[in-house]
Scaffold this active site. Structure first.
Site, short mmCIF file in Angstrom:
data_model
loop_
_atom_site.label_atom_id
_atom_site.label_comp_id
_atom_site.label_asym_id
_atom_site.label_seq_id
_atom_site.Cartn_x
_atom_site.Cartn_y
_atom_site.Cartn_z
N HIS A 41 0.82 -1.22 0.00
CA HIS A 41 0.00 0.00 0.00
C HIS A 41 0.85 1.27 0.00
O HIS A 41 0.30 2.36 -0.22
CB HIS A 41 -0.91 -0.01 1.23
CG HIS A 41 -2.36 0.17 0.91
ND1 HIS A 41 -2.89 0.16 -0.37
CD2 HIS A 41 -3.44 0.35 1.73
CE1 HIS A 41 -4.20 0.34 -0.32
NE2 HIS A 41 -4.56 0.45 0.94
N ASN A 88 -7.23 5.62 4.00
CA ASN A 88 -8.67 5.74 3.77
C ASN A 88 -9.21 7.16 3.87
O ASN A 88 -10.37 7.40 3.52
CB ASN A 88 -9.44 4.84 4.75
CG ASN A 88 -9.18 3.37 4.49
OD1 ASN A 88 -8.37 3.00 3.64
ND2 ASN A 88 -9.87 2.52 5.22
N ASP A 113 -0.63 2.24 -5.44
CA ASP A 113 -0.52 0.80 -5.70
C ASP A 113 -1.77 0.28 -6.39
O ASP A 113 -2.87 0.79 -6.19
CB ASP A 113 -0.31 0.05 -4.39
CG ASP A 113 -1.47 0.28 -3.42
OD1 ASP A 113 -2.24 -0.67 -3.17
OD2 ASP A 113 -1.62 1.41 -2.91
N ASN A 134 -9.18 2.13 -1.52
CA ASN A 134 -9.81 3.04 -0.56
C ASN A 134 -9.20 4.44 -0.56
O ASN A 134 -9.90 5.42 -0.28
CB ASN A 134 -9.75 2.45 0.85
CG ASN A 134 -10.75 1.33 1.04
OD1 ASN A 134 -11.76 1.25 0.34
ND2 ASN A 134 -10.47 0.44 1.98
#
Length: 207
Positions: A41, A88, A113, A134
């Site tokens: 991430h 997020n 990513d 997200n």
């Protein structure tokens, strides 16, 4: 600034200060904290660090709920940004900077990513859905649009039996990390082409 001052800056590895207002944002998505540094991430954080290094920009100031640094990239006055809100809520930081500098979404380039691409692959798009990411979902929510250029960096699909959050937050194995590092090395050139308005050329070269 004298020519001697310019030479001293070049020798020290720092770039001359950009003039005029910031006109573009380049955002790398990721999570703050050492425990996430090598995760899938955080591909966006690692890629924007390469963009910063290539252009002698330091991303070390706290502003807009992010770490930022500004400088000249491809002839544009650019703010490089690493949101510190956790993935997020990335849109909070980006929207604050957009509103402050009056920057349209078309001038916001986002690096992140992508599990639909194998490690070592890059994909450039002018716009698009969140695709289950997200961080991008948060950007679209706060920006109110999905029209912003993005540089997707492959980190590999989730194997059967894995939870998605566990997969993207897990550290990359050495072989995948090597492949991701290799394609991320092209991020500075890809971003430069996008800043120059050469999106088609960037897509032909890197997709």
């Amino acid at each position: 600034m004298s020519i001697f001052d310019l030479f001293r800056q070049i020798e020290s590895g720092s770039a001359p200060a950009a003039s005029g207002p910031v006109t573009h944002l380049v955002v790398g998505l990721g999570n703050p904290g050492a425990e996430y540094a090598n995760s899938r991430h955080n591909a966006g954080f690692r890629a924007i660090d390469l963009v910063a290094d290539a252009n002698h920009v330091r991303i070390d100031r706290a502003k807009f709920h992010a770490l930022v640094g500004d400088g000249t990239v491809a002839g544009k006055h650019v703010l490089l940004m690493k949101p510190q809100t956790y993935m997020n809520s990335s849109g909070i930081a980006v929207k604050e900077a957009m509103d402050f500098y009056k920057i349209p979404s078309e001038n916001v380039i986002v690096l992140f990513d992508d599990i639909s691409l194998v490690p070592g692959k890059m994909r450039i798009r002018r716009s698009g859905s969140a695709g289950g990411h997200n961080g991008v979902k948060s950007l679209i929510e706060y920006m109110g649009t999905n029209v912003f250029p993005r540089v997707k960096l492959g980190v590999g699909a989730k194997p059967e039996g894995w939870d998605l959050a566990d997969w993207v937050l897990a550290a990359l194995p050495p072989e995948d990390r090597k492949a991701l590092d290799a394609v991320s090395a092209s991020a500075p050139e890809a971003v430069a082409l996008l800043l120059e308005g050469k999106t088609d050329e960037a897509m032909r070269k890197f997709n």
